[in-house]
Structures are given as C-alpha cells and as structure tokens.
Motif scaffolding. Structure first.
Motif, PDB file in Angstrom:
ATOM      1  N   VAL A  86       0.858  -1.196   0.000  1.00 54.38           N
ATOM      2  CA  VAL A  86       0.000   0.000   0.000  1.00 54.38           C
ATOM      3  C   VAL A  86       0.890   1.241   0.000  1.00 54.38           C
ATOM      4  O   VAL A  86       1.889   1.314   0.702  1.00 54.38           O
ATOM      5  CB  VAL A  86      -0.916   0.041   1.248  1.00 54.38           C
ATOM      6  CG1 VAL A  86      -1.894   1.198   1.147  1.00 54.38           C
ATOM      7  CG2 VAL A  86      -1.668  -1.267   1.401  1.00 54.38           C
ATOM      8  N   CYS A  87       0.491   2.223  -0.798  1.00 52.34           N
ATOM      9  CA  CYS A  87       1.239   3.483  -0.892  1.00 52.34           C
ATOM     10  C   CYS A  87       0.997   4.351   0.344  1.00 52.34           C
ATOM     11  O   CYS A  87      -0.031   4.247   1.017  1.00 52.34           O
ATOM     12  CB  CYS A  87       0.803   4.276  -2.118  1.00 52.34           C
ATOM     13  SG  CYS A  87       1.201   3.497  -3.679  1.00 52.34           S
ATOM     14  N   ALA A  88       1.937   5.265   0.572  1.00 49.50           N
ATOM     15  CA  ALA A  88       1.854   6.197   1.699  1.00 49.50           C
ATOM     16  C   ALA A  88       0.589   7.059   1.621  1.00 49.50           C
ATOM     17  O   ALA A  88      -0.106   7.258   2.625  1.00 49.50           O
ATOM     18  CB  ALA A  88       3.088   7.094   1.685  1.00 49.50           C
ATOM     19  N   GLU A  89       0.304   7.580   0.429  1.00 48.57           N
ATOM     20  CA  GLU A  89      -0.838   8.480   0.261  1.00 48.57           C
ATOM     21  C   GLU A  89      -2.142   7.780   0.617  1.00 48.57           C
ATOM     22  O   GLU A  89      -3.004   8.325   1.308  1.00 48.57           O
ATOM     23  CB  GLU A  89      -0.933   8.968  -1.185  1.00 48.57           C
ATOM     24  CG  GLU A  89       0.279   9.720  -1.684  1.00 48.57           C
ATOM     25  CD  GLU A  89       1.306   8.815  -2.350  1.00 48.57           C
ATOM     26  OE1 GLU A  89       1.578   7.713  -1.828  1.00 48.57           O
ATOM     27  OE2 GLU A  89       1.855   9.221  -3.385  1.00 48.57           O
ATOM     28  N   ARG A  90      -2.279   6.561   0.116  1.00 45.96           N
ATOM     29  CA  ARG A  90      -3.519   5.826   0.375  1.00 45.96           C
ATOM     30  C   ARG A  90      -3.659   5.474   1.851  1.00 45.96           C
ATOM     31  O   ARG A  90      -4.754   5.487   2.408  1.00 45.96           O
ATOM     32  CB  ARG A  90      -3.561   4.559  -0.478  1.00 45.96           C
ATOM     33  CG  ARG A  90      -4.492   4.742  -1.657  1.00 45.96           C
ATOM     34  CD  ARG A  90      -4.595   3.509  -2.473  1.00 45.96           C
ATOM     35  NE  ARG A  90      -3.515   3.447  -3.447  1.00 45.96           N
ATOM     36  CZ  ARG A  90      -3.376   2.481  -4.323  1.00 45.96           C
ATOM     37  NH1 ARG A  90      -4.224   1.471  -4.326  1.00 45.96           N
ATOM     38  NH2 ARG A  90      -2.398   2.501  -5.200  1.00 45.96           N
ATOM     39  N   ASN A  91      -2.534   5.164   2.484  1.00 41.65           N
ATOM     40  CA  ASN A  91      -2.600   4.881   3.920  1.00 41.65           C
ATOM     41  C   ASN A  91      -3.072   6.104   4.699  1.00 41.65           C
ATOM     42  O   ASN A  91      -3.906   5.994   5.598  1.00 41.65           O
ATOM     43  CB  ASN A  91      -1.238   4.421   4.436  1.00 41.65           C
ATOM     44  CG  ASN A  91      -1.120   2.910   4.440  1.00 41.65           C
ATOM     45  OD1 ASN A  91      -2.134   2.215   4.476  1.00 41.65           O
ATOM     46  ND2 ASN A  91       0.093   2.409   4.398  1.00 41.65           N
ATOM     47  N   PRO A 120       2.732  10.938  -7.347  1.00 44.94           N
ATOM     48  CA  PRO A 120       1.871   9.842  -6.898  1.00 44.94           C
ATOM     49  C   PRO A 120       1.487   8.898  -8.040  1.00 44.94           C
ATOM     50  O   PRO A 120       1.338   9.334  -9.184  1.00 44.94           O
ATOM     51  CB  PRO A 120       0.633  10.555  -6.344  1.00 44.94           C
ATOM     52  CG  PRO A 120       0.641  11.900  -6.953  1.00 44.94           C
ATOM     53  CD  PRO A 120       2.070  12.247  -7.233  1.00 44.94           C
ATOM     54  N   CYS A 121       1.335   7.623  -7.728  1.00 45.62           N
ATOM     55  CA  CYS A 121       0.979   6.629  -8.750  1.00 45.62           C
ATOM     56  C   CYS A 121      -0.462   6.864  -9.204  1.00 45.62           C
ATOM     57  O   CYS A 121      -1.243   7.577  -8.555  1.00 45.62           O
ATOM     58  CB  CYS A 121       1.181   5.219  -8.215  1.00 45.62           C
ATOM     59  SG  CYS A 121      -0.134   4.650  -7.121  1.00 45.62           S
ATOM     60  N   GLY A 122      -0.811   6.228 -10.296  1.00 40.65           N
ATOM     61  CA  GLY A 122      -2.161   6.397 -10.846  1.00 40.65           C
ATOM     62  C   GLY A 122      -3.248   5.964  -9.883  1.00 40.65           C
ATOM     63  O   GLY A 122      -4.293   6.612  -9.770  1.00 40.65           O
ATOM     64  N   GLY A 123      -2.974   4.862  -9.154  1.00 36.39           N
ATOM     65  CA  GLY A 123      -3.972   4.382  -8.202  1.00 36.39           C
ATOM     66  C   GLY A 123      -4.254   5.412  -7.118  1.00 36.39           C
ATOM     67  O   GLY A 123      -5.408   5.645  -6.733  1.00 36.39           O
ATOM     68  N   CYS A 124      -3.200   6.040  -6.628  1.00 32.86           N
ATOM     69  CA  CYS A 124      -3.385   7.050  -5.567  1.00 32.86           C
ATOM     70  C   CYS A 124      -4.084   8.286  -6.117  1.00 32.86           C
ATOM     71  O   CYS A 124      -4.871   8.920  -5.409  1.00 32.86           O
ATOM     72  CB  CYS A 124      -2.048   7.418  -4.940  1.00 32.86           C
ATOM     73  SG  CYS A 124      -1.444   6.131  -3.835  1.00 32.86           S
ATOM     74  N   ARG A 125      -3.799   8.646  -7.358  1.00 30.55           N
ATOM     75  CA  ARG A 125      -4.496   9.803  -7.959  1.00 30.55           C
ATOM     76  C   ARG A 125      -5.994   9.537  -8.002  1.00 30.55           C
ATOM     77  O   ARG A 125      -6.818  10.403  -7.677  1.00 30.55           O
ATOM     78  CB  ARG A 125      -3.963  10.068  -9.369  1.00 30.55           C
ATOM     79  CG  ARG A 125      -2.523  10.526  -9.352  1.00 30.55           C
ATOM     80  CD  ARG A 125      -1.946  10.691 -10.751  1.00 30.55           C
ATOM     81  NE  ARG A 125      -0.489  10.813 -10.639  1.00 30.55           N
ATOM     82  CZ  ARG A 125       0.286  11.512 -11.440  1.00 30.55           C
ATOM     83  NH1 ARG A 125      -0.235  12.156 -12.463  1.00 30.55           N
ATOM     84  NH2 ARG A 125       1.584  11.565 -11.254  1.00 30.55           N
TER      85      ARG A 125
HETATM   86 ZN   LIG Z   1       0.255   5.186  -4.974  1.00 26.95          ZN
END
Ligand SMILES: [Zn+2]
Ligand SMILES: O=c1ccn([C@H]2C[C@H](O)[C@@H](CO)O2)c(=O)[nH]1
Length: 175
Positions: A86-91, A120-125
């Motif tokens: 899991v990315c930092a942003e999503r957390n 940020p990765c596409g998922g986090c965007r």
């Molecule tokens: Zn991400």
C-alpha cells in the motif's frame, strides 16, 4: 517563525522552496500558511522513516490535512506478496476516513528522490479523486522544495463518484 517562499515557474506550475522569511497566509484562496506547509512537510518526512519497504528500498511518507485541520500521516507498507503493498498516500487517506473525516484540503508527499519531485501513482491519484478534484497535492524533494498541483491537474478528465449517477442507457438483466 520566519519563512520565505521563493517562487519559480516551469511555465505551468509554481515551483516553490521554503527558505526563510515571514509568517502568514499565502496569497490565494485557501492556500496553506507557510507555517502549516512547513509542519506538513516535516510530518511527511517524519512518517517516511516508518516506511516498510524491504523490496523496493523506496521510502515514501504522506501528510494529509483535513478541512477541519487534522493531520493524518501514512507511509508505504510493502508485502512479500507484491501487489498487496500500500502506498503512503492511500494509507494517510484511509486513516482519515477511518476516523470519520472525508473532507481533504491538502496532501504532502515526501520521498528520498533528490533530483525530482515524488509523483503519486495512478492508483493514488484516483483514490484522491474519490474525495474531490479540487484540493492540493504537494510533491516534495528532501530539501523541502515542492511542486503544488491539484488533484484535477494530476488526473484530468477524471472519473469520480458523481459519474455513477449520471444519465445512462437503460439496461435489463445486464443487456
Ligand atoms: Zn500510490
Ligand atoms: O507516490 C508514491 C510512489 C511510490 N510509493 C511506494 C509504493 C512502493 O512501496 C514503493 C515503490 O514504488 O514506493 C508510494 O507510497 N507513493
């Protein structure tokens, strides 16, 4: 505290760097004060030290400011089963939502990349977009310089929750 903001431009966005100067609000609607931005960058840097990234060795921290002035932080948490990381942003966003807050003002992202702003990765965007297109994302470097963008700039012509209730063709039994 004294903070000065140097503004440069890459033609499209303001590239800023906190150096030293005066306290106060930046011009512009809803802009973060220099103090708050400094605090957010420091929080993102701090939580980055908790990153669990044995596979990528790529540490990321995020600090999310809600419209009611709470800060939620998150780091990336990887997994031996690669795609479960899991990315930092999503957390950070998931922590805020779990505490009952869905109204976001800004997120600051920190990594160890010296020569480029962490992007940020596409998922986090898309995850950010779920909570609105018009809030701010600060992409930073370890020297505290940053690039401020909106979610809409990072993910233009986006698909969001409102689209699910737009006028659609009528279908029956999935046809
Ligand atoms: Zn991400
Ligand atoms: O904006 C970013 C970019 C990457 N990562 C993480 C995901 C993975 O753990 C590692 C390498 O991609 O960095 C984030 O958390 N946020």
């Amino acid at each position: 505290m004294l903070v000065l903001l140097l503004l440069q431009s890459d033609g499209q966005h303001d590239l800023c760097r906190i150096v030293e100067g005066r306290e106060g609000l930046l011009p512009g609607e809803g802009a973060l004060s220099e103090d708050m931005l400094k605090k957010m960058i420091s929080e993102a840097d701090k939580v980055k030290t908790h990153a669990y990234c044995p596979y990528s060795q790529f540490r990321v921290g995020a600090a999310l400011l809600t419209t009611d002035h709470h800060i939620y932080t998150g780091c990336n948490v990887e997994n031996a089963c690669n795609n479960l990381g899991v990315c930092a942003e999503r957390n950070a966003m998931a922590k805020a939502v779990s505490e009952g807050c869905r109204s976001f003002r800004a997120i600051v992202i920190s990594s160890d990349l010296c020569e480029q702003f962490i992007s940020p990765c596409g998922g986090c965007r898309q995850f950010m977009r779920e909570f609105g297109a018009n809030w701010d994302v600060y992409l930073t470097k370890p020297d505290s310089s940053y690039l401020k963008m909106t979610v809409d700039e990072l993910l233009p012509i986006s698909f969001g929750p409102e689209d699910l209730s737009m006028k659609k063709l009528q279908i029956q039994n999935g046809h």
